[in-house]
Design an enzyme around this catalytic site. Structure first.
Site, PDB file in Angstrom:
ATOM      1  N   THR B 146      19.016  16.432  15.208  1.00 46.03           N
ATOM      2  CA  THR B 146      17.585  16.241  15.501  1.00 46.03           C
ATOM      3  C   THR B 146      17.228  17.143  16.683  1.00 46.03           C
ATOM      4  O   THR B 146      16.936  18.315  16.485  1.00 46.03           O
ATOM      5  CB  THR B 146      17.250  14.760  15.795  1.00 46.03           C
ATOM      6  OG1 THR B 146      18.096  14.284  16.822  1.00 46.03           O
ATOM      7  CG2 THR B 146      17.429  13.925  14.550  1.00 46.03           C
ATOM      8  N   THR B 179      19.480   8.461  19.146  1.00 36.91           N
ATOM      9  CA  THR B 179      20.511   7.865  18.296  1.00 36.91           C
ATOM     10  C   THR B 179      21.776   8.700  18.243  1.00 36.91           C
ATOM     11  O   THR B 179      21.715   9.918  18.087  1.00 36.91           O
ATOM     12  CB  THR B 179      19.974   7.722  16.868  1.00 36.91           C
ATOM     13  OG1 THR B 179      18.841   6.885  16.916  1.00 36.91           O
ATOM     14  CG2 THR B 179      21.027   7.112  15.953  1.00 36.91           C
ATOM     15  N   GLU B 259      19.712  16.018  26.135  1.00 37.06           N
ATOM     16  CA  GLU B 259      18.359  16.572  26.224  1.00 37.06           C
ATOM     17  C   GLU B 259      17.993  16.997  27.647  1.00 37.06           C
ATOM     18  O   GLU B 259      17.922  16.169  28.550  1.00 37.06           O
ATOM     19  CB  GLU B 259      17.344  15.521  25.764  1.00 37.06           C
ATOM     20  CG  GLU B 259      17.375  15.301  24.262  1.00 37.06           C
ATOM     21  CD  GLU B 259      16.516  14.125  23.824  1.00 37.06           C
ATOM     22  OE1 GLU B 259      15.999  13.412  24.694  1.00 37.06           O
ATOM     23  OE2 GLU B 259      16.376  13.948  22.604  1.00 37.06           O
ATOM     24  N   SER B 383       9.691  10.824  19.961  1.00 36.88           N
ATOM     25  CA  SER B 383      11.031  10.757  19.378  1.00 36.88           C
ATOM     26  C   SER B 383      11.565   9.356  19.528  1.00 36.88           C
ATOM     27  O   SER B 383      10.998   8.535  20.208  1.00 36.88           O
ATOM     28  CB  SER B 383      11.974  11.755  20.038  1.00 36.88           C
ATOM     29  OG  SER B 383      12.155  11.423  21.388  1.00 36.88           O
TER      30      SER B 383
END
Lengths: 383, 383
Positions: B146, B179, B259, B383
């Site tokens: 993702t 996730t 991230e 998200s």
């Protein structure tokens, strides 16, 4: 409208040279009596700064006659020498006022591991003692500012008596790393035991429910002093209500001035089985970096709210949760409901409402969003 | 060097149209036997996504024959209709393979509250089933990405058997909102009970000790399948060690791809009374936004480390703590020691070492710094 608004108090704020900018950095607040009742609460952090270790002993007998506060250095993790500095400051205040050092609360705020120059501090105490006045509250509130953008003062009027308060900080009592220091004065006649119960009741629903960044300070201190100068003894209920109002007002001022924040977020949990569970649920959302970043981005991301609720031990049915943001019920019975695009997050004030459908208790926890400015303020400067 | 490296597995990754970019978004991994032993662990979040609710039932008998994974939608808080979608996906996989749906684990990742189009998903399953091959591991790992910037694969070789693994995520098992999905394969002969014990032992010291942002996902799943195709039965000790190596390798790949992170931070607590207390202390530091922002700012702010330690219930003397950053003991016996300016935080890897002086246990928790890019990624996009 400051801590010197109630009768029986003098205060001063001076520049002791602790801040490199030359700004006011040392405050003194003195209870002139006739009574000297007091109550205090301190950080729950087990790693406590030297001024907290000192002041915890001072407050044990319910008598406090003065509070001395400095910004520019937290005097935390500075070892035995740091404790001797705190003690010397208390002794200097006591000498100047003709009282005992054991009745002097000391508060410090600034960088951990940094010990201020003792001579600077003692000279500052002398200057503050000389400058004490019944109009000194505003300067005292100025002198305890660190990253605060405005001084925080409050006054609550009773029937013939009043409460004054000042605060500094960009956080909250527990937890908070950006130290929260609060001094509250009243000219009501309030015995120490009543003060203590009232202070614990008031902080429980105000400072304790601010959670700006989940970090707990080593220096947080809240001290209330009652001079009895009004000669009036309010009922404990009346006094507690007024004290809660003063604490809530100061707490909201702290929230609005939190470092780098773009939004003030009130997270209310309804229909919890107990108030503790309501607080646990609201606090879990208040500590979700992902949720707080979404609010900064004006994204009504209720999935991040539910994911936080799921980490708690509160009673609820995971398949039957309702969530509203700014009054729009974006989630009902744990499924998408009203259109999230109807949630306007452009204003500073944001409300999140969670319905656990498990009882009658409720609680609100306040936090801020997670912003670029927060990262900047906490990465670009040591604090 | 992917999940199809061990014998007895086929895999595929296809574009089912779930991602608007047209990228690969559906993966299928199939155990061709001869054995079908398996073990799984799931998020500890009480608010679990529909695929987790389904898969928890699937894994109960220790038999899993296929794992189907989609990105582009988490299928969490999508209600009974979302659960029916998960069930339909499992049935479609089962039909294509001639097996039972109750042996098919389903994993989804993406936005909470978003249900994917069921027809898109079912068409994707058909395409993936048709594309299954013994070389399909790399494409499967691509299809579950993702916000990942790179696909994560690992292989660990045993004596005549091997382990393969793939992972996606920018977080960790518990807690993590971004996730984490992990599929691990082996051609060793490993009974389900041994697999289960080995998986719990391996995740306890790998994924469970990643704490990139303190948020816990609704969808995290780790499934290991043993095909027995090598015909070799390793000792439980050997297999557990190899599995731990595979999990740690994947965990470190997740950490490095978190991230918006600028640093990987390993927080090691030494001389704790128990391993649990060592984990509690390290994790408290890993969750301090103030500490994490300081690392981003290359500020060796050990005061923020001590303030975090003080929030825990671990046994230690607050006046006798040692802290090192990148090997420099900046704090000894809770007072300033070596010069913090000697701590070089320009590199990506940062180590924090805490000595509690209270026992013989130790643990490391890994986290990332708090950066502008983290705020950006988590505020600019849903998200």
């Amino acid at each position: 409208m400051t801590i010197t608004h109630p009768s029986g108090f003098t205060a001063a704020g001076v520049a002791a040279g602790l801040k490199s900018t030359g700004a006011l950095d040392l405050a003194l607040v003195v209870n002139q009596g006739p009574t000297f009742d007091s109550a205090s609460v301190f950080t729950a952090n087990r790693c406590k700064a030297n001024p907290v270790l000192w002041s915890q002993e001072v407050v044990k007998d319910g008598v406090v006659r003065a509070v001395v506060l400095n910004s520019g250095g937290a005097n935390c993790y500075t070892g035995p020498e740091g404790f001797r500095t705190t003690h010397a400051v208390a002794e200097k205040v006591a000498d100047g006022l003709g009282i005992g050092a054991i009745d002097v609360v000391v508060c410090s705020t600034g960088l951990i591991g940094l010990a201020n120059d003792r001579d600077d501090l003692l000279a500052g105490v002398a200057a503050a003692t000389a400058a004490l006045s019944a109009d000194g509250g505003a300067q005292a509130a100025q002198a305890i500012m660190t990253t605060d953008s405005v001084a925080k003062n409050t006054v609550v009027e009773g029937a013939g008596w009043s409460i004054g308060g000042m605060a500094k900080g960009a956080g909250m009592l527990a937890p908070a790393l950006a130290t929260m220091l609060v001094v509250i004065t009243t000219d009501a006649v309030v015995p120490a035991a009543v003060l203590d119960a009232a202070l614990r009741a008031a902080t429980r629903v105000s400072f304790d429910r601010l959670d700006s960044d989940g970090c707990m300070s080593t220096n947080d201190t809240v001290t209330v002093m009652a001079s009895g100068a009004s000669g009036i003894t309010p009922t404990p209920e009346d006094f507690t209500a007024a004290l809660a109002q003063a604490c809530t007002d100061l707490a909201m001022q702290l929230l609005k001035d939190a470092e780098g924040a773009d939004h003030e977020i009130a997270i209310t949990t309804l229909h919890a089985a107990t108030e503790d569970e309501a607080v646990e649920v609201s606090r879990s959302v208040a500590r979700s970096n992902l949720f707080k970043a979404a609010v900064f981005g004006r994204d009504p991301n209720w999935g991040r709210v539910l994911a936080s609720i799921g980490t708690t031990s509160a009673r609820f049915d995971p398949a039957d949760l309702d969530v509203a943001m700014n009054g729009v019920w974006v989630c009902r019975t744990s499924t998408p409901a009203e259109d999230p695009t109807g949630v306007d997050l452009t204003g500073r004030e944001v409300s999140v409402t969670i319905d656990l459908k498990s009882g009658d208790a409720r609680a609100t926890v306040w936090t801020n969003d997670l912003t670029h400015a927060y990262v900047h303020e906490n990465s670009a400067y040591s604090s």
